[in-house]
Motif scaffolding. Structure first.
Motif, PDB file in Angstrom:
ATOM      1  N   GLY A  17       0.867  -1.188   0.000  1.00  0.00           N
ATOM      2  CA  GLY A  17       0.000   0.000   0.000  1.00  0.00           C
ATOM      3  C   GLY A  17       0.894   1.225   0.000  1.00  0.00           C
ATOM      4  O   GLY A  17       2.105   1.109  -0.144  1.00  0.00           O
ATOM      5  N   SER A  18       0.296   2.414   0.181  1.00  0.00           N
ATOM      6  CA  SER A  18       1.113   3.624   0.143  1.00  0.00           C
ATOM      7  C   SER A  18       2.005   3.726   1.380  1.00  0.00           C
ATOM      8  O   SER A  18       3.031   4.385   1.344  1.00  0.00           O
ATOM      9  N   SER A  65       6.821   5.786  10.985  1.00  0.00           N
ATOM     10  CA  SER A  65       7.316   7.112  10.548  1.00  0.00           C
ATOM     11  C   SER A  65       6.600   7.521   9.256  1.00  0.00           C
ATOM     12  O   SER A  65       6.228   8.671   9.083  1.00  0.00           O
ATOM     13  N   HIS A  66       6.335   6.553   8.405  1.00  0.00           N
ATOM     14  CA  HIS A  66       5.609   6.826   7.151  1.00  0.00           C
ATOM     15  C   HIS A  66       4.200   7.318   7.448  1.00  0.00           C
ATOM     16  O   HIS A  66       3.722   8.281   6.853  1.00  0.00           O
ATOM     17  N   ILE A  67       3.534   6.654   8.382  1.00  0.00           N
ATOM     18  CA  ILE A  67       2.145   7.016   8.724  1.00  0.00           C
ATOM     19  C   ILE A  67       2.122   8.450   9.236  1.00  0.00           C
ATOM     20  O   ILE A  67       1.293   9.264   8.844  1.00  0.00           O
ATOM     21  N   THR A  89      -2.453   8.938  10.523  1.00  0.00           N
ATOM     22  CA  THR A  89      -2.805   8.227  11.772  1.00  0.00           C
ATOM     23  C   THR A  89      -4.320   8.091  11.902  1.00  0.00           C
ATOM     24  O   THR A  89      -4.802   7.029  12.298  1.00  0.00           O
ATOM     25  N   GLU A  90      -5.054   9.147  11.521  1.00  0.00           N
ATOM     26  CA  GLU A  90      -6.510   9.043  11.623  1.00  0.00           C
ATOM     27  C   GLU A  90      -7.030   7.858  10.792  1.00  0.00           C
ATOM     28  O   GLU A  90      -7.861   7.080  11.228  1.00  0.00           O
ATOM     29  N   TYR A  91      -6.465   7.724   9.592  1.00  0.00           N
ATOM     30  CA  TYR A  91      -6.876   6.672   8.652  1.00  0.00           C
ATOM     31  C   TYR A  91      -6.612   5.286   9.254  1.00  0.00           C
ATOM     32  O   TYR A  91      -7.472   4.403   9.249  1.00  0.00           O
ATOM     33  N   THR A 100      -3.878  -6.905  16.763  1.00  0.00           N
ATOM     34  CA  THR A 100      -2.928  -5.865  16.342  1.00  0.00           C
ATOM     35  C   THR A 100      -1.807  -5.823  17.371  1.00  0.00           C
ATOM     36  O   THR A 100      -2.018  -6.164  18.537  1.00  0.00           O
ATOM     37  N   PHE A 101      -0.646  -5.460  16.927  1.00  0.00           N
ATOM     38  CA  PHE A 101       0.439  -5.221  17.872  1.00  0.00           C
ATOM     39  C   PHE A 101       1.433  -4.289  17.185  1.00  0.00           C
ATOM     40  O   PHE A 101       1.244  -3.901  16.040  1.00  0.00           O
ATOM     41  N   GLN A 102       2.461  -3.867  17.907  1.00  0.00           N
ATOM     42  CA  GLN A 102       3.433  -2.961  17.331  1.00  0.00           C
ATOM     43  C   GLN A 102       4.824  -3.269  17.878  1.00  0.00           C
ATOM     44  O   GLN A 102       4.954  -3.932  18.911  1.00  0.00           O
ATOM     45  N   ASP A 103       5.825  -2.786  17.145  1.00  0.00           N
ATOM     46  CA  ASP A 103       7.166  -2.775  17.708  1.00  0.00           C
ATOM     47  C   ASP A 103       7.663  -1.338  17.513  1.00  0.00           C
ATOM     48  O   ASP A 103       6.866  -0.466  17.167  1.00  0.00           O
ATOM     49  N   ALA A 104       8.920  -1.082  17.748  1.00  0.00           N
ATOM     50  CA  ALA A 104       9.405   0.308  17.747  1.00  0.00           C
ATOM     51  C   ALA A 104       9.050   1.013  16.452  1.00  0.00           C
ATOM     52  O   ALA A 104       8.599   2.149  16.460  1.00  0.00           O
ATOM     53  N   GLU A 105       9.179   0.347  15.304  1.00  0.00           N
ATOM     54  CA  GLU A 105       9.003   1.064  14.033  1.00  0.00           C
ATOM     55  C   GLU A 105       7.673   0.794  13.350  1.00  0.00           C
ATOM     56  O   GLU A 105       7.270   1.551  12.484  1.00  0.00           O
TER      57      GLU A 105
END
Ligand SMILES: Nc1ncnc2c1ncn2[C@@H]1O[C@H](COP(=O)(O)OP(=O)(O)OP(=O)(O)O)[C@@H](O)[C@H]1O
Ligand SMILES: O=C(O)C[C@H](Cc1nc2cc(Cl)cc(Cl)c2[nH]1)c1ccc(Cl)cc1
Ligand SMILES: O=C(O)C[C@H](Cc1nc2cc(Cl)cc(Cl)c2[nH]1)c1ccc(Cl)cc1
Length: 328
Positions: free
Chosen positions: A43-44, A68-70, A76-78, A102-107
């Motif tokens: 995606g973009s 960082s791209h988001i 972020t709203e999207y 959902t989950f996340q890591d540093a990047e």
């Protein structure tokens, strides 16, 4: 549903030999819980991989978004909207891509979703040129079922197009891409204003004219408003495209395409099937309240659309149990 909130990190149990014994721990997943396979799409600001859960050996599509791209693209709203809407659809038994966790890591952010093994609807139309009446009826009915559920929850998709209709391993519809969706808050009657994020997505995307603009409704062009009927306009475009092999409003120039939409300038090739033409004609109506289904009361599905002769013989209640007609 979404995996329960992170409890104390359960000790990582090595996968036992008998998967039925592994009642996967409900701790918050990390990327280490998955074996990432090939890239299935870009995606973009996201990359989608096929992945296997090491505890259950189940296959998922994992959408990995670069933080960082988001932030840089002010998306972020999207992303928040996509997660919010996918969570609201957790109990849907059919028609939608499921968000498991959902989950996340540093990047990065990770969306663990159902894997639509047969990809997007668009290539399936292009491969055969156009659908025959049986395929068109079946896929239009499956998309309508999804819209009935979505609109019943007060959610407008706002970006329905063949690229956002995915197909599972049995060729059933999985609607996706809810970043642009609108959640109608209190008064579901008045059409909502197209908020900034949709405009941004629409303007920026349509600027490069990547196809989002082809299904844009007249009301969005004229007074920036969207309502459930905007998705009914898109349904009309989808049915036309399945039958014709091309979207109804086409032009190399976006401006000319918008003119055609506002003047309702589309042609029905000769030799057309009267039922499909009549169905499309009753959805591609400039005035949103005049579209077939627009006056059905919310939350009770679209009886007036189901009743159109185009859907003659379609059993809406058992669609997801039926074997989809072959596409040839
Ligand atoms: N659950 C899924 N199963 C299979 N393929 C998927 C799934 N989700 C997305 N894809 C594919 O991955 C590609 C990228 O999807 P993604 O949602 O990341 O971006 P996009 O919506 O296509 O583009 P943008 O981010 O610009 O809106 C798309 O081509 C889509 O078909
Ligand atoms: O753990 C949660 O569920 C909440 C977080 C919240 C969250 N962290 C973010 C960081 C960024 Cl850069 C952008 C968004 Cl939209 C972000 N949303 C989150 C994590 C992963 C995903 Cl896919 C979505 C939201
Ligand atoms: O019977 C066939 O196979 C060919 C016809 C032709 C046909 N009917 C159409 C109706 C519309 Cl609205 C648009 C086009 Cl391009 C149309 N083309 C047809 C009718 C309906 C459907 Cl669903 C598919 C094809």
């Amino acid at each position: 549903g979404v995996v329960a909130s992170p409890s104390t990190l359960a000790p990582r149990v090595p996968p036992t030999t008998n998967p039925s014994l592994t009642n996967p721990p409900t701790h918050k997943r990390t990327p280490k819980d998955f074996i990432f396979g090939k890239v299935i799409g870009e995606g973009s600001f996201s990359t989608v991989y096929i992945a296997k859960d090491i505890h259950t050996s189940k296959e998922y599509a994992i959408k990995v978004c670069d933080k960082s791209h988001i932030i840089k693209q002010k998306k972020t709203e999207y992303v928040k909207r996509e997660k919010e809407v996918l969570n609201m659809l957790a109990d849907a038994k059919h028609s939608f891509v499921r968000l498991f966790c959902t989950f996340q890591d540093a990047e990065r952010l990770y969306f663990v979703m159902s894997y639509a093994k047969n990809g997007e609807l668009l290539p399936h139309i292009n491969k055969v040129g156009s659908f025959d009446i049986e395929c068109t009826k079946f896929y239009s009915a499956e998309i309508l079922r999804g819209l009935e559920y979505l609109h019943g929850l007060g959610i407008i998709h706002r970006d329905l197009k063949p690229e956002n209709i995915l197909l599972d391993d049995k060729m059933h519809v999985l609607i996706t891409d809810f970043g642009c969706a609108k959640i109608l808050k209190d008064d579901p009657e008045t059409p909502a204003d197209a908020d900034a994020q949709q405009q941004q997505r629409f303007r920026e995307r349509s600027g490069s004219f990547v196809g989002t603009a082809q299904y844009v409704s007249p009301e969005l062009l004229i007074n920036n408003s969207v309502s459930r009927a905007s998705d009914l306009w898109a349904l009309g475009c989808l049915v036309y495209q399945m039958v014709a092999g091309l979207p109804p409003f086409r032009s190399r120039s976006e401006y000319v395409m918008f003119q055609k939409i506002l003047k309702l300038e589309y042609d029905i090739p000769d030799g057309f099937c009267e039922l499909a033409r009549s169905f499309v004609n009753q959805l591609l109506v400039l005035e949103p309240t005049q579209r077939l289904g627009a006056l059905d009361e919310h939350g009770a599905g679209y009886p007036s659309i189901r009743a159109h002769p185009f859907f003659e013989g379609v059993d809406f209640e058992t669609l997801h149990e039926q074997t989809p007609p072959p596409i040839y």
